[in-house]
Enzyme design. Structure first.
Site, PDB file in Angstrom:
ATOM      1  N   TYR A   1     -17.655  18.517 -44.095  1.00 15.36           N
ATOM      2  CA  TYR A   1     -16.816  17.419 -44.587  1.00 15.36           C
ATOM      3  C   TYR A   1     -15.679  18.025 -45.401  1.00 15.36           C
ATOM      4  O   TYR A   1     -15.238  19.131 -45.136  1.00 15.36           O
ATOM      5  CB  TYR A   1     -17.698  16.428 -45.364  1.00 15.36           C
ATOM      6  CG  TYR A   1     -17.096  15.064 -45.551  1.00 15.36           C
ATOM      7  CD1 TYR A   1     -16.550  14.369 -44.477  1.00 15.36           C
ATOM      8  CD2 TYR A   1     -17.046  14.474 -46.807  1.00 15.36           C
ATOM      9  CE1 TYR A   1     -15.976  13.116 -44.634  1.00 15.36           C
ATOM     10  CE2 TYR A   1     -16.482  13.216 -46.984  1.00 15.36           C
ATOM     11  CZ  TYR A   1     -15.945  12.547 -45.889  1.00 15.36           C
ATOM     12  OH  TYR A   1     -15.373  11.309 -46.052  1.00 15.36           O
TER      13      TYR A   1
ATOM     14  N   LYS B   1     -30.556   3.532 -20.715  1.00 11.42           N
ATOM     15  CA  LYS B   1     -29.567   4.295 -19.952  1.00 11.42           C
ATOM     16  C   LYS B   1     -29.142   5.525 -20.741  1.00 11.42           C
ATOM     17  O   LYS B   1     -29.025   6.633 -20.197  1.00 11.42           O
ATOM     18  CB  LYS B   1     -28.353   3.401 -19.690  1.00 11.42           C
ATOM     19  CG  LYS B   1     -27.424   3.903 -18.625  1.00 11.42           C
ATOM     20  CD  LYS B   1     -27.900   3.443 -17.279  1.00 11.42           C
ATOM     21  CE  LYS B   1     -26.907   3.732 -16.197  1.00 11.42           C
ATOM     22  NZ  LYS B   1     -27.182   2.994 -14.969  1.00 11.42           N
TER      23      LYS B   1
END
Length: 383
Positions: free
Chosen positions: A27, A82
């Protein structure tokens, strides 16, 4: 139900964050250097973000499995499933997204707004005919692959199975008469795929009967479909046009096909009865009358299953940083699937590989990446 508690997916880290130094790299302030690199060269997003390996699985919940319009919340378990298959079979990270709108323009707008995050878009369970326009517009307007699996995944696996079934029956796709029962998204896409592969005498049949260019239709997609099919302009219901057919492909409804229809087909007929969960004819009833039988079910031989296609085709598209999944890539995927089975092993009950065959994804990946490069839609050459 227990398997689905809390969903089937989670986010994990590639690298642990164990110190302030790690934190400063992952970060702020270190991440700013990465952001600036992408700002200078947008293509760096493929190397420096999850875009390189991430697909969005997007639905509006209007055509879910055999359940129909059940809405976005109820559709989420399918989209999660999926995404799980993407990861399991091809190590593609997929994010399930269900949209609370049925408006075509709004869906297109939302997907376009989401696109910078992803390397590809898998559209899923969107009702016909809206699915045609949504996919076409997104393919035209985005620079990443957009693939409606209900259309093209089904078509690719059907072609793969049919190529091998025709070998078993010693027939040529250019010579056979093919009847497609069900002219929705899957039926039309299958038809177009078979025509591209060399089929000539192909007839689509829906509730009203054979689709023919001598009939006027309110639905534009049927009018367009009529112009490229049924060259002899046959008319009538399924029992009429199936006479003399070599191949029946069903993407319609249970029990549409009768024994009498099979008896009226050509010698050594091929029947793909893919209505789920109940096929167009019970395979045990059809067995004495057909040469090759396939269904969409896992409890009978020759399951026509989309999982054979979509993980590998996206793996190849992502690895080549393709901007589209075009016809050349789809045909390459079908041929790759069919090639997994050695000619010496082909028989009536083995025309399509098993979903867990580890050769499938790699064969498709290579074939699709090669086709993407040769057809000019790949940013990266993997050859």
């Amino acid at each position: 139900m227990n398997l689905h508690k809390g969903g089937k997916l989670e986010t994990t880290l590639k690298n642990p964050i164990l110190s302030k130094e790690d934190l400063s790299k992952v970060y702020t302030p270190g991440v700013a250097k990465v952001c600036q690199a992408i700002a200078r060269d947008q293509n760096q997003a493929y190397e420096l973000t999850t875009k390189k390996n991430t697909v969005a699985v997007i639905s509006d919940g209007t055509a879910v499995l055999g359940l129909g319009d059940i809405g976005p919340k109820a559709a989420m378990p399918v989209m999660e499933g999926k995404a799980a298959l993407f990861k399991q079979f091809a190590d593609v990270d997929a994010v399930p997204i269900c949209l609370d709108t049925k408006d075509t323009e709004e869906i297109i707008s939302v997907v376009k707004a989401l696109a910078p995050t992803f390397g590809g878009i898998n559209l899923e369970d969107i009702s016909s005919p809206r699915c045609f326009e949504i996919e076409k517009r997104l393919r035209d307007e985005l620079d990443i692959p957009v693939f409606h699996d209900d259309q093209h995944g089904t078509a690719i696996v059907v072609l793969a199975g049919l190529l091998n079934a025709l070998k078993v029956c010693d027939k040529n796709i250019k010579d056979v008469k093919i009847v497609i029962n069900g002219c929705g998204a899957a039926g039309i896409s299958i038809s177009k795929m078979l025509l591209r592969a060399g089929a000539v005498n192909l007839i689509g049949v829906d509730r009203q009967g054979a689709i023919s260019r001598n009939i006027q239709y309110d639905r534009s997609h049927w009018s367009d479909f009529a112009q490229i099919t049924n060259p002899n302009m046959e008319n009538g219901k399924l029992p009429d046009v199936i006479k003399g057919a070599d191949v029946f492909i069903g993407v319609s409804a249970p029990n549409m096909l009768k024994v009498e229809d099979l008896q009226n087909m050509a010698k050594d007929p091929i029947v793909f009865a893919m209505a789920n969960p109940t096929p167009e004819i019970d395979p045990t009833i059809a067995a004495p009358y057909v040469k090759v039988m396939a269904t969409g079910r896992s409890d009978f031989p020759n399951q026509i299953n989309n999982v054979l296609c979509f993980p590998g085709i996206f793996r190849g598209a992502l690895d080549s940083e393709a901007t589209d999944i075009n016809d050349e890539m789809k045909l390459a995927a079908a041929e790759a699937i069919s090639s997994v089975i050695d000619p010496a092993d082909l028989n009536e009950k083995y025309i399509i590989p098993d979903a867990f065959d580890t050769r499938v994804v790699e064969r498709i990946r290579k074939a699709v990446a090669e086709a993407a490069y040769k057809s000019g839609v790949a940013r990266k050459n993997l050859l």
